[in-house]
Scaffold this active site. Structure first.
Site, PDB file in Angstrom:
ATOM      1  N   ASP A   1       0.856  -1.180   0.000  1.00 42.74           N
ATOM      2  CA  ASP A   1       0.000   0.000   0.000  1.00 42.74           C
ATOM      3  C   ASP A   1       0.898   1.237   0.000  1.00 42.74           C
ATOM      4  O   ASP A   1       1.873   1.309   0.762  1.00 42.74           O
ATOM      5  CB  ASP A   1      -0.908   0.013   1.239  1.00 42.74           C
ATOM      6  CG  ASP A   1      -1.889   1.174   1.209  1.00 42.74           C
ATOM      7  OD1 ASP A   1      -2.989   0.973   0.682  1.00 42.74           O
ATOM      8  OD2 ASP A   1      -1.553   2.267   1.691  1.00 42.74           O
ATOM      9  N   ILE A   2       0.585   2.197  -0.874  1.00 45.66           N
ATOM     10  CA  ILE A   2       1.379   3.430  -0.941  1.00 45.66           C
ATOM     11  C   ILE A   2       1.089   4.271   0.298  1.00 45.66           C
ATOM     12  O   ILE A   2      -0.067   4.547   0.604  1.00 45.66           O
ATOM     13  CB  ILE A   2       1.053   4.224  -2.217  1.00 45.66           C
ATOM     14  CG1 ILE A   2       1.350   3.367  -3.461  1.00 45.66           C
ATOM     15  CG2 ILE A   2       1.848   5.521  -2.263  1.00 45.66           C
ATOM     16  CD1 ILE A   2       0.950   4.030  -4.759  1.00 45.66           C
TER      17      ILE A   2
ATOM     18  N   GLU B   1      -4.854   2.262  -3.929  1.00 46.69           N
ATOM     19  CA  GLU B   1      -3.395   2.320  -3.967  1.00 46.69           C
ATOM     20  C   GLU B   1      -2.761   1.039  -3.449  1.00 46.69           C
ATOM     21  O   GLU B   1      -1.589   1.019  -3.063  1.00 46.69           O
ATOM     22  CB  GLU B   1      -2.890   3.522  -3.159  1.00 46.69           C
ATOM     23  CG  GLU B   1      -3.227   3.490  -1.691  1.00 46.69           C
ATOM     24  CD  GLU B   1      -4.559   4.188  -1.378  1.00 46.69           C
ATOM     25  OE1 GLU B   1      -4.713   4.639  -0.238  1.00 46.69           O
ATOM     26  OE2 GLU B   1      -5.435   4.273  -2.251  1.00 46.69           O
TER      27      GLU B   1
END
Length: 462
Positions: A344-345, A387
């Site tokens: 996950d960003i 994301e």
């Protein structure tokens, strides 16, 4: 006095007619089958497309709702929440929403209206902002705004519904799939939608193209076999023994033509007239093969669209789950390891808030490309949602998967963007298959991902 008919020639001519009619039927049946297979598959693709778009528009509305709640909570923490502060906050949010565009062509937009029918924000029709469109009707006489307000107020968790709405640059309306959700305290309705006829246009275009190919193929087939009848009649006075040998070549060809792609061996034909016939048939088969290849190509393209994410080009959520199931079966059969990584960003929402959604999309593309290039043939990479990215690593144990995951994390940190000050990090969770189901395996990786978030981000938990 009528000339006597030769029994041998009569049998010969009847056999040729049967072969010709049979081949016409085979050709017609084969092309018809391929056409209807295409029609059947487009229905499945249409449903899958609409389902994916429903997920997309619901997520976009929920992002706006979450942002409103976040901004309101920030104001509440910083001091007294007055009417003036609330109005300033609403103006900030409506300006932000009016700038949101998303989707494969970046032509989808968000809008906000209040319970009185006044449009307060719109990314698609800025000319409506500030206007009361309570009584606006579509082509069917439905008062669209009143319907949206009623459904939004009755369904606080949000609701999907179909309606008609104007197309940009046109006075006509088109069918649209909406998702709306209310903000009761502010008497707002937040919504977005997609035009359903966009996929229909593509599919109908392909249908029409296939119909034209189908008609041309049938006309060519009929013309070719009319020529064949004429040529066969001309050859009936030749030596029956040699003619029969040549006919056996044709019979063998017709028997195989319905099951496989075959051509007539011209070298086995004795007569120049029959050689011309064989060449014409081979040309017909070649043209038919071209049509079949075009149909296969179109089907492959449509299939690719159904399993890939439009923005990043990675595999989508549905395909990744199917792949996990397949790899789990292989792992059990071969008794080999299988690991998955959920990435996950970090703080991606701030990227969108500060630099805009176009920059956010570019970040998603670069991160996706970096992960895909590094994983290469070692595994499969997909966009899980938003994301989040999912990596499947067959025949990798937890230690090796962690090394791969760390290499990817370090590469992401070194990515550069148009905004030089922008730096991206990712967090991740790695889990190795034991006896879990696909859902349990992904959930474990997701849980470890959030542990990494809680432990400071820019790290991987295993």
């Amino acid at each position: 006095m009528k000339a006597e008919k030769s029994i041998e020639n009569t049998i010969f001519m009847n056999m040729v007619i049967v072969i010709i009619v049979g081949t016409l039927i085979l050709g017609f049946t084969r092309v018809t089958k391929e056409y209807f297979e295409f029609i059947s598959e487009t229905e499945s693709l249409r449903k899958d497309y609409i389902e994916r778009q429903k997920i997309l528009i619901e997520n976009e509305v929920n992002k706006v709702i979450d942002y409103i709640e976040f901004e309101r909570s920030q104001v509440g923490e910083n001091g007294e929440y007055t009417d003036e502060i609330e109005k300033t906050l609403q103006n900030k949010i409506t300006k932000w929403v009016s700038q949101i565009h998303y989707g494969y062509k970046n032509d989808q937009y968000m809008y906000i209206g209040n319970y009185k029918g006044i449009q307060v924000a719109s990314g698609g029709f800025p000319e409506f902002i500030g206007k009361n469109i309570w009584d606006l009707e579509d082509d069917n006489g439905v008062k669209v705004i009143q319907k949206q307000i009623k459904l939004g107020r009755e369904n606080p968790e949000g609701i999907f519904f179909k309606g008609h709405w104007l197309r940009k640059g046109s006075n006509k309306t088109s069918e649209k799939l909406y998702f709306v959700k209310s903000v009761p305290d502010w008497e707002w309705i937040v919504g977005t939608g997609i035009y359903i006829d966009e996929i229909e246009e593509v599919i109908n275009l392909k249908k029409e193209e296939l119909k034209n190919q189908y008609k041309e193929e049938m006309i060519e087939t009929i013309i070719i076999f009319l020529c064949i009848i004429f040529i066969i009649r001309f050859l009936t006075n030749r030596t029956n023994e040699k003619i029969n040998k040549n006919i056996k070549v044709f019979i063998s060809f017709f028997e195989k033509a319905s099951k496989e792609k075959v051509y007539i061996n011209i070298g086995k034909i004795n007569y120049s007239e029959l050689k011309e016939l064989a060449i014409s048939l081979n040309r017909m088969i070649e043209e038919r093969n071209k049509v079949e290849n075009k149909i296969i190509e179109v089907n492959n393209k449509l299939k690719k669209l159904s399993i890939t994410d439009g923005l990043t080009g990675l595999y989508n959520h549905k395909y990744m789950y199917e792949t996990i199931e397949e790899e789990m079966e292989k792992s059990k059969e071969k008794n080999t390891s299988l690991c998955v990584i959920m990435y996950d960003i970090d703080r991606f929402k701030k990227v969108n808030d500060i630099y805009g959604h176009q920059c956010g999309d570019m970040v998603l593309k670069k991160v996706a490309e970096c992960i895909k290039n590094h994983v290469g043939h070692m595994g499969v990479v997909g966009r899980y949602g938003g994301e989040e990215f999912l990596v499947i690593l067959p025949e990798q144990n937890l230690y090796d998967a962690y090394e791969i995951g760390e290499e990817i994390r370090n590469k992401i940190k070194k990515l550069s963007f148009e905004h030089e000050e922008l730096k991206i990090t990712i967090s991740g969770g790695i889990v190795q298959l034991k006896s879990e189901s696909p859902e349990e395996l992904v959930n474990k990786a997701d849980h470890l991902l959030y542990e990494a978030k809680e432990n400071g981000r820019d790290r991987i938990e295993k």
